[in-house]
Scaffold this motif. Structure first.
Motif: not given
Length: 282
Positions: A121-126, A132-143, A145-155
């Motif tokens: 995420i840090t590479k794209l946010a740079a 500071s307004r950029v983060l990761g949101a890794h939705f699982m497939n199929p979207v 039906l999957k409860k969890a989403v990884e929210v990724v804190r960049g640098f």
């Protein structure tokens, strides 16, 4: 009413757009291919029926959801969205081009959620005006039906951005799990090892795909086996993610199975092409 810009109308982007519209959000769905945008509208009723049969409690009809979705080939309609959920293909250079365009047209207070499986995420946010307004949101497939989403804190990701993401995901019925920004995060550093090793088992003749997947379902209690999952994600996407992980970590455990690479070269990309480890044409 919140407005969500979804960039990329492929498998993941289309499901994210469906999910947002199902929860009453306005959606601007951006892609580079009009045929892909048309496919979203055509397939939405059938996909909605399928997800409802699998337990989704959506109350809006397909027609009501389509009224909330603006499909576009241009970036200009994204100028007034509250959130961007970017789901372009897993290619760093392509994503960097997308973010250069988004930085040009979007509001200063727009939040950006990178839906990536492996790219830092840090590479794209740079390259953004306010990383500071950029983060990761890794939705699982199929979207839907999957409860969890990884929210990724960049640098540079701020606490306020993390809290805003948690609020958005809560509205979508998702559970935000915050992790650090390392390539592959948690889900794909684990899942891609499973899928890759399963491909090695097929290559070495240890077991057939159905037998390997049955062991995962019936032995470990997984809803899908690793090869079924690979076919659903797309073998080309799995291959590219493994290459990204290998490039970043230089660890031989991420070396892609030669059989998997050969299948992708042969055009066997899984469910979306009609054939992968399983045949979907019959």
């Amino acid at each position: 009413m919140m407005t969500i810009g979804v960039v990329g109308a492929g498998v993941m982007g289309a499901d994210i757009a469906l999910l947002c519209a199902a929860h009453g959000m306005r959606v601007v769905l951006k892609d580079v291919d009009q045929a892909v945008l048309d496919k979203f509208a055509v397939e939405l009723p059938q996909k909605l029926r399928g997800y409802k049969m699998m337990g989704c409690t959506f109350t809006r009809t397909a027609a009501q959801m389509l009224e909330l979705v603006q499909a576009t080939l241009d970036y200009a309609p994204l100028a007034d969205v509250d959130w961007i959920i970017e789901s372009a293909p897993e290619n760093v250079e392509l994503k960097q081009q997308v973010y250069a365009e988004l930085a040009r047209v979007c509001r200063a207070d727009t939040y950006y959620a990178v839906n990536t499986s492996c790219i830092p995420i840090t590479k794209l946010a740079a390259q953004m005006p306010d990383p500071s307004r950029v983060l990761g949101a890794h939705f699982m497939n199929p979207v839907p039906l999957k409860k969890a989403v990884e929210v990724v804190r960049g640098f540079h990701t701020s606490d306020a951005s993390i809290e805003a993401a948690k609020g958005l995901l809560k509205q979508l019925g998702k559970n935000a799990i915050v992790v650090k920004d390392f390539p592959g995060f948690v889900a794909n550093r684990l899942s891609h090892l499973f899928m890759n090793e399963a491909a090695f088992l097929v290559q070495d003749g240890v077991a057939k795909p159905a037998e390997i997947d049955a062991i995962f379902r019936e032995g470990y209690g997984h809803k899908m086996g690793p090869l079924e999952t690979a076919d659903l994600i797309g073998l080309d996407t799995v291959l590219h993610s493994l290459d990204v992980l290998y490039q970043h970590y230089q660890d031989p455990k991420f070396r892609c199975c030669p059989l998997l690479r050969q299948m992708v070269d042969a055009g066997l990309h899984g469910k979306k092409s009609g054939r992968g480890f399983y045949d979907y044409n019959s």
